[in-house]
Design a protein around this motif. Structure first.
Motif, PDB file in Angstrom:
ATOM      1  N   ILE A   3       0.853  -1.189   0.000  1.00  9.34           N
ATOM      2  CA  ILE A   3       0.000   0.000   0.000  1.00  9.34           C
ATOM      3  C   ILE A   3       0.894   1.245   0.000  1.00  9.34           C
ATOM      4  CG2 ILE A   3      -1.811   1.266   1.205  1.00  9.34           C
ATOM      5  CD1 ILE A   3      -2.523  -1.433   2.585  1.00  9.34           C
ATOM      6  N   PHE A   4       0.709   2.104  -0.995  1.00  8.59           N
ATOM      7  CA  PHE A   4       1.509   3.318  -1.109  1.00  8.59           C
ATOM      8  C   PHE A   4       0.788   4.471  -0.420  1.00  8.59           C
ATOM      9  CE2 PHE A   4       3.311   0.636  -4.284  1.00  8.59           C
ATOM     10  CZ  PHE A   4       4.647   1.005  -4.355  1.00  8.59           C
ATOM     11  N   LEU A   5       1.396   4.976   0.637  1.00 12.90           N
ATOM     12  CA  LEU A   5       0.817   6.089   1.395  1.00 12.90           C
ATOM     13  C   LEU A   5       1.332   7.436   0.911  1.00 12.90           C
ATOM     14  CD1 LEU A   5       1.124   4.427   4.904  1.00 12.90           C
ATOM     15  CD2 LEU A   5      -0.984   4.752   3.598  1.00 12.90           C
ATOM     16  N   GLY A   6       2.515   7.449   0.318  1.00  9.46           N
ATOM     17  CA  GLY A   6       3.099   8.670  -0.220  1.00  9.46           C
ATOM     18  C   GLY A   6       4.048   8.318  -1.343  1.00  9.46           C
ATOM     19  N   THR A   7       3.931   9.006  -2.474  1.00 10.10           N
ATOM     20  CA  THR A   7       4.698   8.623  -3.672  1.00 10.10           C
ATOM     21  C   THR A   7       5.448   9.788  -4.298  1.00 10.10           C
ATOM     22  OG1 THR A   7       2.724   8.989  -5.037  1.00 10.10           O
ATOM     23  CG2 THR A   7       3.090   6.745  -4.208  1.00 10.10           C
ATOM     24  N   GLY A   8       5.506  10.917  -3.595  1.00 11.15           N
ATOM     25  CA  GLY A   8       6.164  12.096  -4.144  1.00 11.15           C
ATOM     26  C   GLY A   8       7.614  12.203  -3.719  1.00 11.15           C
ATOM     27  N   ASN A  65      -1.229  16.166  -5.319  1.00 11.19           N
ATOM     28  CA  ASN A  65      -1.537  14.807  -5.765  1.00 11.19           C
ATOM     29  C   ASN A  65      -0.719  13.729  -5.066  1.00 11.19           C
ATOM     30  OD1 ASN A  65      -3.426  15.698  -7.728  1.00 11.19           O
ATOM     31  ND2 ASN A  65      -1.737  16.211  -9.102  1.00 11.19           N
ATOM     32  N   ARG A  66       0.443  14.104  -4.541  1.00 11.78           N
ATOM     33  CA  ARG A  66       1.333  13.099  -3.957  1.00 11.78           C
ATOM     34  C   ARG A  66       1.904  13.595  -2.633  1.00 11.78           C
ATOM     35  NH1 ARG A  66       2.887   9.190  -7.707  1.00 11.78           N
ATOM     36  NH2 ARG A  66       2.495   9.687  -9.900  1.00 11.78           N
ATOM     37  N   ILE A  90      17.708  -6.481 -15.695  1.00  7.73           N
ATOM     38  CA  ILE A  90      18.926  -7.280 -15.498  1.00  7.73           C
ATOM     39  C   ILE A  90      18.837  -8.163 -14.254  1.00  7.73           C
ATOM     40  CG2 ILE A  90      20.367  -5.579 -16.680  1.00  7.73           C
ATOM     41  CD1 ILE A  90      21.440  -4.729 -13.931  1.00  7.73           C
ATOM     42  N   ALA A  91      17.983  -7.775 -13.301  1.00  8.36           N
ATOM     43  CA  ALA A  91      17.852  -8.551 -12.066  1.00  8.36           C
ATOM     44  C   ALA A  91      16.869  -9.716 -12.223  1.00  8.36           C
ATOM     45  CB  ALA A  91      17.407  -7.648 -10.919  1.00  8.36           C
ATOM     46  N   GLY A  92      16.165  -9.772 -13.333  1.00 11.58           N
ATOM     47  CA  GLY A  92      15.199 -10.846 -13.523  1.00 11.58           C
ATOM     48  C   GLY A  92      13.972 -10.705 -12.646  1.00 11.58           C
ATOM     49  N   ALA A  93      13.595  -9.464 -12.337  1.00 10.61           N
ATOM     50  CA  ALA A  93      12.411  -9.221 -11.508  1.00 10.61           C
ATOM     51  C   ALA A  93      11.135  -9.496 -12.306  1.00 10.61           C
ATOM     52  CB  ALA A  93      12.417  -7.789 -10.995  1.00 10.61           C
ATOM     53  N   LYS A  94      10.035  -9.669 -11.577  1.00  8.94           N
ATOM     54  CA  LYS A  94       8.757  -9.944 -12.237  1.00  8.94           C
ATOM     55  C   LYS A  94       7.920  -8.685 -12.438  1.00  8.94           C
ATOM     56  CE  LYS A  94       8.484 -14.623 -10.314  1.00  8.94           C
ATOM     57  NZ  LYS A  94       7.749 -15.507  -9.361  1.00  8.94           N
ATOM     58  N   HIS A  95       8.041  -7.728 -11.524  1.00  7.52           N
ATOM     59  CA  HIS A  95       7.154  -6.569 -11.544  1.00  7.52           C
ATOM     60  C   HIS A  95       7.900  -5.369 -10.969  1.00  7.52           C
ATOM     61  CE1 HIS A  95       2.948  -4.842 -10.182  1.00  7.52           C
ATOM     62  NE2 HIS A  95       3.511  -4.123 -11.146  1.00  7.52           N
ATOM     63  N   LEU A  96       7.836  -4.244 -11.648  1.00  8.97           N
ATOM     64  CA  LEU A  96       8.469  -3.004 -11.201  1.00  8.97           C
ATOM     65  C   LEU A  96       7.396  -1.975 -10.902  1.00  8.97           C
ATOM     66  CD1 LEU A  96      10.906  -1.013 -10.866  1.00  8.97           C
ATOM     67  CD2 LEU A  96      10.705  -0.577 -13.333  1.00  8.97           C
ATOM     68  N   ILE A  97       7.530  -1.316  -9.744  1.00  8.20           N
ATOM     69  CA  ILE A  97       6.629  -0.220  -9.392  1.00  8.20           C
ATOM     70  C   ILE A  97       7.469   1.028  -9.160  1.00  8.20           C
ATOM     71  CG2 ILE A  97       4.832   0.611  -7.841  1.00  8.20           C
ATOM     72  CD1 ILE A  97       4.244  -2.287  -7.107  1.00  8.20           C
ATOM     73  N   ILE A 103       3.239   2.638 -12.228  1.00  9.88           N
ATOM     74  CA  ILE A 103       3.655   3.808 -11.457  1.00  9.88           C
ATOM     75  C   ILE A 103       2.665   3.980 -10.307  1.00  9.88           C
ATOM     76  CG2 ILE A 103       2.403   5.475 -12.914  1.00  9.88           C
ATOM     77  CD1 ILE A 103       4.882   7.348 -12.446  1.00  9.88           C
ATOM     78  N   ALA A 104       3.176   4.151  -9.113  1.00  8.10           N
ATOM     79  CA  ALA A 104       2.324   4.210  -7.920  1.00  8.10           C
ATOM     80  C   ALA A 104       1.702   5.596  -7.775  1.00  8.10           C
ATOM     81  CB  ALA A 104       3.125   3.858  -6.682  1.00  8.10           C
ATOM     82  N   GLU A 105       0.464   5.609  -7.354  1.00 10.26           N
ATOM     83  CA  GLU A 105      -0.223   6.818  -6.906  1.00 10.26           C
ATOM     84  C   GLU A 105      -0.473   6.664  -5.410  1.00 10.26           C
ATOM     85  OE1 GLU A 105      -0.871   9.295  -8.944  1.00 10.26           O
ATOM     86  OE2 GLU A 105      -0.457   8.314 -10.866  1.00 10.26           O
ATOM     87  N   ASP A 106      -0.694   7.762  -4.718  1.00 12.97           N
ATOM     88  CA  ASP A 106      -1.030   7.669  -3.299  1.00 12.97           C
ATOM     89  C   ASP A 106      -2.290   6.802  -3.122  1.00 12.97           C
ATOM     90  OD1 ASP A 106       1.042   9.441  -3.054  1.00 12.97           O
ATOM     91  OD2 ASP A 106      -0.040  10.849  -1.760  1.00 12.97           O
ATOM     92  N   PHE A 107      -2.229   5.881  -2.183  1.00 16.80           N
ATOM     93  CA  PHE A 107      -3.284   4.939  -1.821  1.00 16.80           C
ATOM     94  C   PHE A 107      -3.454   3.789  -2.818  1.00 16.80           C
ATOM     95  CE2 PHE A 107      -4.566   9.101  -0.047  1.00 16.80           C
ATOM     96  CZ  PHE A 107      -4.328   8.815   1.284  1.00 16.80           C
ATOM     97  N   ALA A 108      -2.576   3.718  -3.816  1.00 24.62           N
ATOM     98  CA  ALA A 108      -2.595   2.541  -4.691  1.00 24.62           C
ATOM     99  C   ALA A 108      -2.174   1.318  -3.909  1.00 24.62           C
ATOM    100  CB  ALA A 108      -1.668   2.751  -5.887  1.00 24.62           C
ATOM    101  N   SER A 109      -2.762   0.175  -4.233  1.00 23.60           N
ATOM    102  CA  SER A 109      -2.396  -1.064  -3.561  1.00 23.60           C
ATOM    103  C   SER A 109      -2.145  -2.146  -4.601  1.00 23.60           C
ATOM    104  CB  SER A 109      -3.486  -1.511  -2.573  1.00 23.60           C
ATOM    105  OG  SER A 109      -4.669  -1.821  -3.262  1.00 23.60           O
ATOM    106  N   PHE A 110      -1.212  -3.020  -4.277  1.00 23.30           N
ATOM    107  CA  PHE A 110      -0.820  -4.112  -5.169  1.00 23.30           C
ATOM    108  C   PHE A 110      -0.764  -5.394  -4.359  1.00 23.30           C
ATOM    109  CE2 PHE A 110       0.880  -0.213  -6.882  1.00 23.30           C
ATOM    110  CZ  PHE A 110       0.687  -0.321  -8.264  1.00 23.30           C
ATOM    111  N   THR A 111      -1.426  -6.426  -4.848  1.00 19.83           N
ATOM    112  CA  THR A 111      -1.361  -7.727  -4.189  1.00 19.83           C
ATOM    113  C   THR A 111      -0.020  -8.376  -4.505  1.00 19.83           C
ATOM    114  OG1 THR A 111      -3.738  -8.027  -4.354  1.00 19.83           O
ATOM    115  CG2 THR A 111      -2.427 -10.007  -4.014  1.00 19.83           C
TER     116      THR A 111
END
Length: 304
Positions: A4-9, A16-17, A259-266, A295-303
């Motif tokens: 859960i993103f509470l602040g993204t600025g 907005n952020r 390069i790190a072989g990650a699955k998901h970038l936020i 890209i995260a916004e304030d209050f965005a959530s990701f499972t």
């Protein structure tokens, strides 16, 4: 488990952020919340979310710039008024203990719960039977850390259908077999639970970075991560400015995930120069390198 993103600025709050703070809700896994950074206004953001301060178990601070720590004294104090009784542990760079101690002492604040503050060095900083947390230094002018969270592998699933075919009656025996034990059936047969358990379920990996210029240490922290959370203060065309201010661009973050072989970038820590429409363009830039980017916004959530 939920991110859960509470602040993204970046730097200062905007309409907005808010400034940086990220929560991981582990209510189902350990009945707890972990917080990463605590910029000014974080407790106000929490009031607009489903997070309860009484469930807060750990706070990880990436570095001591104000937009990452100025909300910490108020949040620690407010937790006392919101039912917080269990121990809370704060991890962060050298100086975080003095910042907390001085802030609470000078403001006459009294906490109703035990508070432990741990000043971190690169390497493992926490481990229990569910999680391991390691950190390493980044490149931001002051001591700044990235954190890698590795969940322990989970036991495989018991093949109940196959047991039924073997004539094993459902009931308490299944629990013993699920633990890999050998059990004797009423008909005298011995069944080995290990033979009926599937492969272990790989634990999840989360990498959360503080402010930084691109550098080699990042790759190990992000290796094979399910989710990488990385700052993208600037667009790709402002690479020189990003280097000067010791930050990253959209493509810097995307190249790391690749390069790190990650699955998901936020992407987070977005400069206030970018409005909502421009933020979407930042995301598109990163997707040209690493398609599974948000890209995260304030209050965005990701499972997770």
């Amino acid at each position: 488990m939920e991110l859960i993103f509470l602040g993204t600025g970046a730097g200062v709050p905007s309409k907005n952020r808010n400034v940086t703070s990220i929560a991981i809700s582990m209510l189902n896994e350990r009945n707890a919340i972990w917080l990463f950074d605590c910029g000014e206004g974080t407790q106000h953001q929490i009031l607009r979310s489903s997070i309860r301060l009484s469930k807060l178990e750990k706070i990880f601070i990436t570095h001591l710039h104000g937009d990452h720590i100025f909300g910490l004294p108020g949040l620690l104090s407010s937790r006392s008024f919101q039912g917080g009784e269990t121990e809370l542990t704060v991890y962060g760079p050298t100086g975080i203990a003095a910042f907390i101690e001085n802030s609470l002492e000078l403001s006459g604040s009294h906490l109703t719960y035990p508070l432990q503050v741990i000043e971190v060095e690169p390497g493992e900083i926490f481990r229990d039977n569910q999680w391991q947390v390691v950190c390493d230094e980044l490149d931001h002018g002051i001591s700044s850390f990235g954190y890698r969270l590795v969940e322990a592998d989970k036991p495989g699933t018991l093949d109940a259908a196959r047991l039924k075919q073997e004539g094993v009656p459902a009931g308490p025996l299944y629990q013993e077999l699920k633990q890999g034990k050998k059990v004797t059936l009423p008909d005298g047969r011995m069944i080995d639970g290990e033979a009926f358990i599937g492969p272990k379920q790989k634990g999840r990996i989360i990498a959360i970075f503080g402010d930084t210029r691109p550098q080699e240490n990042e790759r190990a922290l992000a290796e094979n991560a399910d989710i990488v959370v990385h700052e993208a203060t600037f667009e790709a065309s402002k690479e020189e400015m990003a280097k000067e201010y010791m930050h990253s661009t959209t493509t810097d973050a995307a190249k790391l995930a690749q390069i790190a072989g990650a699955k998901h970038l936020i992407l987070t820590h977005i400069s206030s120069r970018y409005d909502k429409e421009a933020s979407l363009q930042l995301c598109d830039e990163a997707r040209e390198v690493f398609p599974n980017t948000d890209i995260a916004e304030d209050f965005a959530s990701f499972t997770i």
